[in-house]
Every structure is written in C-alpha cells, then in structure tokens.
Design a protein around this motif. Structure first.
Motif, PDB file in Angstrom:
ATOM      1  N   LEU A  97      -6.136  56.711 -59.445  1.00  0.00           N
ATOM      2  CA  LEU A  97      -7.229  56.285 -58.613  1.00  0.00           C
ATOM      3  C   LEU A  97      -7.123  54.681 -58.196  1.00  0.00           C
ATOM      4  CD1 LEU A  97     -10.098  56.666 -57.979  1.00  0.00           C
ATOM      5  CD2 LEU A  97     -10.938  55.791 -59.976  1.00  0.00           C
ATOM      6  N   LEU A  98      -6.755  53.744 -58.949  1.00  0.00           N
ATOM      7  CA  LEU A  98      -6.457  52.301 -58.329  1.00  0.00           C
ATOM      8  C   LEU A  98      -5.400  52.405 -57.126  1.00  0.00           C
ATOM      9  CD1 LEU A  98      -6.899  49.200 -58.626  1.00  0.00           C
ATOM     10  CD2 LEU A  98      -5.178  49.390 -60.282  1.00  0.00           C
ATOM     11  N   LEU A  99      -4.417  53.251 -57.297  1.00  0.00           N
ATOM     12  CA  LEU A  99      -3.551  53.134 -56.482  1.00  0.00           C
ATOM     13  C   LEU A  99      -3.838  53.680 -55.193  1.00  0.00           C
ATOM     14  CD1 LEU A  99       0.006  53.271 -58.384  1.00  0.00           C
ATOM     15  CD2 LEU A  99      -1.224  51.066 -57.371  1.00  0.00           C
ATOM     16  N   MET A 100      -4.891  54.686 -55.216  1.00  0.00           N
ATOM     17  CA  MET A 100      -5.167  55.548 -54.133  1.00  0.00           C
ATOM     18  C   MET A 100      -6.109  54.748 -53.330  1.00  0.00           C
ATOM     19  SD  MET A 100      -5.571  59.454 -55.580  1.00  0.00           S
ATOM     20  CE  MET A 100      -6.245  60.172 -53.724  1.00  0.00           C
ATOM     21  N   ILE A 101      -6.896  54.027 -54.197  1.00  0.00           N
ATOM     22  CA  ILE A 101      -7.838  52.801 -53.390  1.00  0.00           C
ATOM     23  C   ILE A 101      -7.054  51.799 -52.638  1.00  0.00           C
ATOM     24  CG2 ILE A 101      -9.569  51.117 -53.910  1.00  0.00           C
ATOM     25  CD1 ILE A 101     -10.695  52.734 -56.113  1.00  0.00           C
ATOM     26  N   SER A 102      -6.132  51.308 -53.231  1.00  0.00           N
ATOM     27  CA  SER A 102      -5.078  50.558 -52.524  1.00  0.00           C
ATOM     28  C   SER A 102      -4.405  50.841 -51.586  1.00  0.00           C
ATOM     29  CB  SER A 102      -3.987  50.036 -53.516  1.00  0.00           C
ATOM     30  OG  SER A 102      -2.961  49.246 -53.134  1.00  0.00           O
ATOM     31  N   SER A 103      -3.910  52.242 -51.537  1.00  0.00           N
ATOM     32  CA  SER A 103      -3.274  53.073 -50.440  1.00  0.00           C
ATOM     33  C   SER A 103      -4.293  53.187 -49.297  1.00  0.00           C
ATOM     34  CB  SER A 103      -2.761  54.097 -50.901  1.00  0.00           C
ATOM     35  OG  SER A 103      -1.610  53.964 -51.965  1.00  0.00           O
ATOM     36  N   LEU A 104      -5.276  53.387 -49.678  1.00  0.00           N
ATOM     37  CA  LEU A 104      -6.268  53.508 -48.657  1.00  0.00           C
ATOM     38  C   LEU A 104      -6.678  52.463 -47.887  1.00  0.00           C
ATOM     39  CD1 LEU A 104      -8.624  55.461 -47.124  1.00  0.00           C
ATOM     40  CD2 LEU A 104     -10.180  54.844 -49.056  1.00  0.00           C
ATOM     41  N   LEU A 105      -7.071  51.453 -48.572  1.00  0.00           N
ATOM     42  CA  LEU A 105      -7.142  50.076 -48.051  1.00  0.00           C
ATOM     43  C   LEU A 105      -5.769  49.605 -47.051  1.00  0.00           C
ATOM     44  CD1 LEU A 105      -8.841  48.311 -50.784  1.00  0.00           C
ATOM     45  CD2 LEU A 105     -10.047  49.161 -48.722  1.00  0.00           C
ATOM     46  N   SER A 106      -4.711  49.870 -47.864  1.00  0.00           N
ATOM     47  CA  SER A 106      -3.541  49.454 -47.198  1.00  0.00           C
ATOM     48  C   SER A 106      -3.095  50.357 -45.814  1.00  0.00           C
ATOM     49  CB  SER A 106      -2.111  49.467 -48.108  1.00  0.00           C
ATOM     50  OG  SER A 106      -1.235  49.222 -47.579  1.00  0.00           O
ATOM     51  N   GLY A 107      -3.463  51.586 -45.965  1.00  0.00           N
ATOM     52  CA  GLY A 107      -3.431  52.653 -44.724  1.00  0.00           C
ATOM     53  C   GLY A 107      -4.403  51.839 -43.548  1.00  0.00           C
ATOM     54  N   ILE A 108      -5.643  51.525 -44.027  1.00  0.00           N
ATOM     55  CA  ILE A 108      -6.672  50.988 -43.011  1.00  0.00           C
ATOM     56  C   ILE A 108      -5.862  49.804 -42.299  1.00  0.00           C
ATOM     57  CG2 ILE A 108      -8.755  49.822 -42.467  1.00  0.00           C
ATOM     58  CD1 ILE A 108      -9.892  51.903 -44.900  1.00  0.00           C
ATOM     59  N   LEU A 120       4.493  47.383 -64.573  1.00  0.00           N
ATOM     60  CA  LEU A 120       4.374  48.923 -64.931  1.00  0.00           C
ATOM     61  C   LEU A 120       4.540  49.354 -66.266  1.00  0.00           C
ATOM     62  CD1 LEU A 120       6.039  49.828 -61.587  1.00  0.00           C
ATOM     63  CD2 LEU A 120       3.694  49.674 -61.940  1.00  0.00           C
ATOM     64  N   VAL A 121       5.627  49.022 -66.857  1.00  0.00           N
ATOM     65  CA  VAL A 121       5.809  49.397 -68.306  1.00  0.00           C
ATOM     66  C   VAL A 121       4.574  49.182 -69.206  1.00  0.00           C
ATOM     67  CG1 VAL A 121       7.140  49.082 -70.522  1.00  0.00           C
ATOM     68  CG2 VAL A 121       8.333  49.249 -68.224  1.00  0.00           C
ATOM     69  N   ARG A 122       3.905  48.402 -68.713  1.00  0.00           N
ATOM     70  CA  ARG A 122       2.632  48.136 -69.631  1.00  0.00           C
ATOM     71  C   ARG A 122       1.605  48.794 -69.031  1.00  0.00           C
ATOM     72  NH1 ARG A 122       6.139  44.840 -70.576  1.00  0.00           N
ATOM     73  NH2 ARG A 122       6.414  43.415 -72.701  1.00  0.00           N
ATOM     74  N   LYS A 123       1.681  49.623 -67.992  1.00  0.00           N
ATOM     75  CA  LYS A 123       0.522  50.390 -67.363  1.00  0.00           C
ATOM     76  C   LYS A 123      -0.392  49.239 -66.785  1.00  0.00           C
ATOM     77  CE  LYS A 123       1.649  54.326 -70.123  1.00  0.00           C
ATOM     78  NZ  LYS A 123       2.918  53.964 -71.044  1.00  0.00           N
ATOM     79  N   ILE A 124      -0.026  48.111 -66.194  1.00  0.00           N
ATOM     80  CA  ILE A 124      -0.819  47.120 -65.539  1.00  0.00           C
ATOM     81  C   ILE A 124      -0.531  47.477 -63.991  1.00  0.00           C
ATOM     82  CG2 ILE A 124      -1.454  44.885 -65.281  1.00  0.00           C
ATOM     83  CD1 ILE A 124      -0.588  44.442 -67.882  1.00  0.00           C
ATOM     84  N   PHE A 125      -1.333  47.942 -63.331  1.00  0.00           N
ATOM     85  CA  PHE A 125      -1.209  48.460 -61.898  1.00  0.00           C
ATOM     86  C   PHE A 125      -1.899  47.401 -60.898  1.00  0.00           C
ATOM     87  CE2 PHE A 125      -0.050  52.147 -64.477  1.00  0.00           C
ATOM     88  CZ  PHE A 125       1.142  52.540 -63.658  1.00  0.00           C
ATOM     89  N   LEU A 126      -2.603  46.705 -61.297  1.00  0.00           N
ATOM     90  CA  LEU A 126      -3.606  46.141 -60.243  1.00  0.00           C
ATOM     91  C   LEU A 126      -2.540  45.071 -59.262  1.00  0.00           C
ATOM     92  CD1 LEU A 126      -6.249  45.309 -59.276  1.00  0.00           C
ATOM     93  CD2 LEU A 126      -6.365  43.349 -60.868  1.00  0.00           C
ATOM     94  N   TYR A 127      -1.639  44.539 -59.913  1.00  0.00           N
ATOM     95  CA  TYR A 127      -0.706  43.742 -58.955  1.00  0.00           C
ATOM     96  C   TYR A 127      -0.027  44.324 -58.245  1.00  0.00           C
ATOM     97  CZ  TYR A 127      -1.711  39.953 -62.485  1.00  0.00           C
ATOM     98  OH  TYR A 127      -2.306  39.124 -63.349  1.00  0.00           O
ATOM     99  N   GLN A 128       0.518  45.597 -58.434  1.00  0.00           N
ATOM    100  CA  GLN A 128       1.123  46.350 -57.394  1.00  0.00           C
ATOM    101  C   GLN A 128       0.183  47.136 -56.394  1.00  0.00           C
ATOM    102  OE1 GLN A 128       2.948  50.015 -58.992  1.00  0.00           O
ATOM    103  NE2 GLN A 128       3.956  50.553 -57.376  1.00  0.00           N
ATOM    104  N   ALA A 129      -1.052  47.154 -56.817  1.00  0.00           N
ATOM    105  CA  ALA A 129      -1.939  47.333 -55.839  1.00  0.00           C
ATOM    106  C   ALA A 129      -2.245  46.610 -54.886  1.00  0.00           C
ATOM    107  CB  ALA A 129      -3.224  47.972 -56.633  1.00  0.00           C
ATOM    108  N   VAL A 130      -2.466  45.235 -55.242  1.00  0.00           N
ATOM    109  CA  VAL A 130      -2.511  44.090 -54.391  1.00  0.00           C
ATOM    110  C   VAL A 130      -1.288  43.970 -53.212  1.00  0.00           C
ATOM    111  CG1 VAL A 130      -3.053  41.757 -54.104  1.00  0.00           C
ATOM    112  CG2 VAL A 130      -4.214  43.074 -55.686  1.00  0.00           C
ATOM    113  N   THR A 131      -0.276  44.281 -53.880  1.00  0.00           N
ATOM    114  CA  THR A 131       1.046  43.770 -53.019  1.00  0.00           C
ATOM    115  C   THR A 131       1.108  44.387 -51.668  1.00  0.00           C
ATOM    116  OG1 THR A 131       2.369  43.708 -54.965  1.00  0.00           O
ATOM    117  CG2 THR A 131       3.642  44.221 -52.698  1.00  0.00           C
ATOM    118  N   PRO A 132       0.867  45.619 -51.287  1.00  0.00           N
ATOM    119  CA  PRO A 132       0.914  46.255 -49.850  1.00  0.00           C
ATOM    120  C   PRO A 132      -0.416  45.614 -49.081  1.00  0.00           C
ATOM    121  CG  PRO A 132       0.131  47.887 -51.308  1.00  0.00           C
ATOM    122  CD  PRO A 132       0.575  46.596 -52.224  1.00  0.00           C
ATOM    123  N   LEU A 133      -1.348  45.123 -49.549  1.00  0.00           N
ATOM    124  CA  LEU A 133      -2.540  44.838 -48.774  1.00  0.00           C
ATOM    125  C   LEU A 133      -2.142  43.335 -48.213  1.00  0.00           C
ATOM    126  CD1 LEU A 133      -5.466  45.600 -51.200  1.00  0.00           C
ATOM    127  CD2 LEU A 133      -4.663  46.812 -49.677  1.00  0.00           C
TER     128      LEU A 133
END
Length: 524
Positions: free
Chosen positions: A23-34, A165-178
């Motif tokens: 869900l988080l990465l889909m939100i990130s991808s949506l914003l990044s896509g925009i 990612l190993v610790r299942k913390i995805f927020l930083y990865q979600a911010v990177t493409p933005l």
C-alpha cells in the motif's frame, strides 16, 4: 501503564507487513507517476521531440548499462537475500559488517569504472548510436558524461536501503523516486534558461537535476534511514572479505546475464535513433506506460522481495509458492483491466503531453506506441514477481541465463519489425520479447518446484480478461464518436471514458462472481 502507540504507516520506524508495504509503495508510485508525468510534460513542452531530447534520452543508456552489468542493476536485490539469511542467525553486527564490506569495495570498483566510462563515452556513442548525426552524437556524449556519476549515488543508496528493507522499513524507499523526479523538474525550471536562453533552453539543466535527485533522493535519504536504524558502518576496503565475495557470487549472474526487462530500452533506443524524434516519442510512451506499471507491478514487486526471502529462509516452501502465485494472479488480473483503460484512452492520455514544442502529430504517434506497449502491462507486472521469486531463493544464475537467451533471440525480431513497420514495430517487438521472458521465468520456476504454474487462479484471470475486453469495447465505442479538440475536450473525454470503463469492468466482475473488487476494497 498505557500501551506505547505503534508507529503509523508513514512513520520512519514503522515495520510493514506485506499488505501495508505494498500500500505504501503503491501510494509512492502513484505520486511518483504523477511527478513523472509532470516531468515528461515539462520536457516535451520546453524541448519538444527532436535531436536535443533524443540526445538526452540516449545519454541514459551507458550509465544504465554500467549500473546493470557492474552491480547487477539493483544492489539491494541480492543484498536483501544475503542480509536476511545473516539476520536469521541473530548476528546483527555480522550483517552490518557484510553491508559495509560490499558498499566500500563496490564504490571503489564502480568509481574506477566510472572514470573509464567518462573517457570512453565518445567511442560508445559512435558505436551504439551510429545513426545519430554528429551534433546530436556530440551532445549525447556530453550529457552521458554528466549523468555517469549518478550511478555511484544510486548504488550507495541501494546498499544502505537494503538494511531498511530487511527490517521491513519501506518509507525511505517510498520517498526516493519522489525526490528524484522532483530533482529533474527543478533542475529544468531553475537552470534551463540560466544555462541557455528562453529561445534555446539548455538540456544540461535536466542532467544536473538528475544528479541532484539521485544524490539527495537515493544516497542522502537512505543514509539517514540506515543511521536511524542503528547501522554500525565500518569503512574498510577489503576485496577479499567473505561477505563481499558471497555478494559477488550471488550478483555475478546478474552482472553477466542480460534480462530483456532491462535490455528492452537499450534495444529500442538503438534502433529508434535512426528516426528523428523516435527515441523521444518512444520514451514519452514508456513514461506514460510506466505510470500504471509502477503503481501496479513495481510497487508490489519491491514490497514482495523481503517477504519472499523470509519465507524461503525459513524453508516454508508451500507458503512461498502460495504467496508468489497469489501475487501473480492478482497483479495480472488488475493489469488486464488497466490495459483496457490505457488502450481505449491512449489518445486523450497522450494529449496531456501536447503543447509548446510538441505538436499534434507527435502526440498521435505517442498514442499509437502507448497502446501497443499497454498490451503487455500484465506481462511486465508478472515478470517482476517471478524474477524476485528466484532472487528470494538465492538463485540468480537461472534467470540470468534465461534472460540472456531470450534477449539474444529477441534482437532479430526488433530489427525485422523496425525495418518493415518502423518505430511502431519496435513496440510490437517489445511485447513479443517480454511475453517470451515472462513465460520462460514461469516455466523455470515450475521446473525447479518453487512456484507451480497450476497454482495460478485461472478462473479469476478469465473473469478479469472478460471484464477487460468488454470494458475496452464499450469505452472505445463511445469515445471514438466524440470529437475532441483542445485540452478541455480531451479532459472531458478522459473523465467520461474512465467512468464508463470503471462501471463496465466493475459490473462484469460482479456478474461473473469475481472477488477482485472486494479484495481491492479490503486493501484500500
């Protein structure tokens, strides 16, 4: 005492489940896509589709190849699997030492190769883009040299991000493409006329934006995240460190093998260079295509790898098979519906790019390429999951060999269709190639008794296919009869077509008894 509240979805410390990560990465991808669409629109409006933008888009090829062949494309793919295994032993310090060894050693190697690439860039352009005229080739070489250092930032950020990612913390990865997309846009807005003139804006501004976006979005952001997660970094250069050698063994097949998922854009650019504006128009179509792909496929793929790796590390092979098959089935079903929307509404979608230096003919050509690319959306989504299933099982050799064979067999198809059909033939060849690549991965996973082809939900896939066909026919029959001239008219057609597509698809799914809508609503 009251319970300590759990960190929320957007907390820097939140450890995600597979669903919340997706869900988080889909939100990130949506914003990044925009942001990606805004970026593409800005470049099209200011620079148009011609030799300048062809040179800019072609300039990414050598840096991408350097990253792919030297570090296996994405460093974290193999590092996540390795660190997951080490963490299962409970030795956090050993995991940090392994990460440090890989980071320092490969930055040393990658730095040397980057310097060599800077020197050899003119030779590369002359060989790979031999159809470009001398001025365009010179600009391509100049831009290539500006873009090459960005790979150092991407690699370092990928390695540091693997700890999260190993610790299942995805927020930083979600911010990177933005941040990356925002960096390119700001680079153009702030520097285009300062480095050039209003009549002749400088394309260098975009390259500087790439460097800024990669440095802050990949390196700085993930370094902050790794530090906050407690990384104990030991900056020691040792090319014989056991962890570095293990990572190298896992990554080597990815370095020497060629996946069509990556090589596709290189092949497209190579042949399209013979057509003025061809590289740019194909790149614009791919940018529009990647917007839904990143939301549907890439986000789920990125989120799935740590969980697949964890299941395999615990030897839960039945759960591993079920998790991969369930992800594939749902992704294909959603992708089929999205393909129907893209194909039916390709013209009003691409009209978003029209304006400034990009004319109506360019927009219509982009719409044709977009519609052709859209036919393979489900395949692009599925192959990403299948590839990660192999990586999670710590098997990088099999997909590397398969990808190389499929790529080599596909090149003559690209050449043949380009010479007979033109740039549109390249889009068709891309679809054929990714079909072969996806089927090969699925068959090899089945043969290895990792993921059974029989585990896919074929009934649900049939329902989604039927809904997609009916939704496409209904939408196209209506909007093709509506004359659209201008942005407002196109926007109204897009809204009407989207509403009709959604209503028709939803009704068909409901009538056929599909649980897909309920599953998507539950996730939302």
């Amino acid at each position: 005492m009251p319970d300590t509240p759990k960190p929320g979805l957007f907390s820097l410390r939140h450890q995600h489940s597979a669903k919340s990560a997706t869900l988080l990465l889909m939100i990130s991808s949506l914003l990044s896509g925009i942001l990606g669409l805004v970026r593409t629109k800005y470049i099209a409006y200011v620079f148009g589709a011609g030799h300048t933008t062809d040179a800019y888009n072609a300039a990414f090829q050598l840096p991408d190849m350097l990253s792919y062949f030297l570090v296996g494309g994405v460093a974290s793919i193999t590092l996540v699997s390795m660190l997951s295994r080490i963490r299962e032993t409970g030795d956090e310090d050993a995991a940090d030492r392994a990460l440090s060894a890989v980071l320092v050693a490969m930055l040393f190697v990658l730095g040397i190769v980057t310097l060599l690439a800077e020197l050899l860039a003119p030779l590369y352009t002359r060989i790979f883009f031999n159809k470009l005229d001398p001025d365009t080739a010179a600009l391509c070489t100049h831009l290539t040299r500006l873009l090459l250092p960005a790979q150092l930032f991407f690699f370092a950020g990928g390695v540091l991000g693997s700890r999260l990612l190993v610790r299942k913390i995805f927020l930083y990865q979600a911010v990177t493409p933005l941040i990356y997309n925002l960096g390119i846009i700001l680079g153009g807005v702030l520097l285009a006329t300062r480095l050039g003139t209003p009549e002749h804006p400088s394309i260098d501004s975009l390259a500087y934006g790439v460097l800024g976006g990669a440095f802050i979005g990949s390196l700085v952001i993930n370094a902050i995240g790794a530090h906050r997660s407690g990384l104990r970094f030991t900056p020691t250069l040792n090319l014989r460190h056991p962890a570095f050698l293990e990572w190298l063994r896992l990554s080597l097949p990815l370095m020497v093998g060629v996946s069509l998922a990556m090589a596709d854009k290189w092949i497209l650019a190579h042949y399209a260079a013979a057509d003025k504006g061809g590289i740019t128009l194909l790149n614009n179509a791919k940018a529009l295509f990647n917007a839904p792909l990143s939301v549907i496929g890439m986000a789920a793929g990125a989120a799935s790898l740590p969980f697949f790796s964890s299941l395999y590390a615990q030897n839960r092979l039945f759960d591993f098979n079920e998790a991969v098959s369930r992800s594939i089935s749902r992704l294909i079903a959603v992708s089929l519906l999205a393909s129907a929307w893209l194909v039916a509404l390709a013209i009003p979608v691409t009209d978003f790019l029209r304006g400034g230096r990009l004319n109506r003919a360019d927009s219509l050509a982009t719409a044709q390429y977009l519609a052709l690319f859209a036919l393979s959306l489900a395949l692009w989504s599925a192959q990403g999951i299948y590839a990660r299933a192999f990586y999670a099982a710590r098997n990088t050799l099999t997909p590397a060999i398969s990808g190389t064979v499929v790529t080599l067999l596909s090149i003559p198809i690209y050449a043949l269709l380009f010479h007979h059909i033109g740039v549109a033939g390249l889009a068709i060849a891309s679809d054929i190639g990714i079909l072969a690549h996806t089927l090969a991965l699925a068959a090899l996973l089945h043969r290895a008794h990792l993921v059974s082809i029989a585990s896919l939900d074929y009934l649900e896939l049939g329902r989604a296919l039927l809904a997609s066909v009916i939704a496409y026919v209904a939408t196209w029959q209506v909007i093709s009869r509506i004359p659209a001239h201008g942005y407002l008219a196109d926007a109204l057609v897009l809204l009407l077509g989207t509403a009709l597509w959604a209503a028709t698809a939803a009704l068909t799914l409901r009538i056929t008894g599909s649980p897909l809508l309920q599953q998507l609503r539950k996730r939302a």
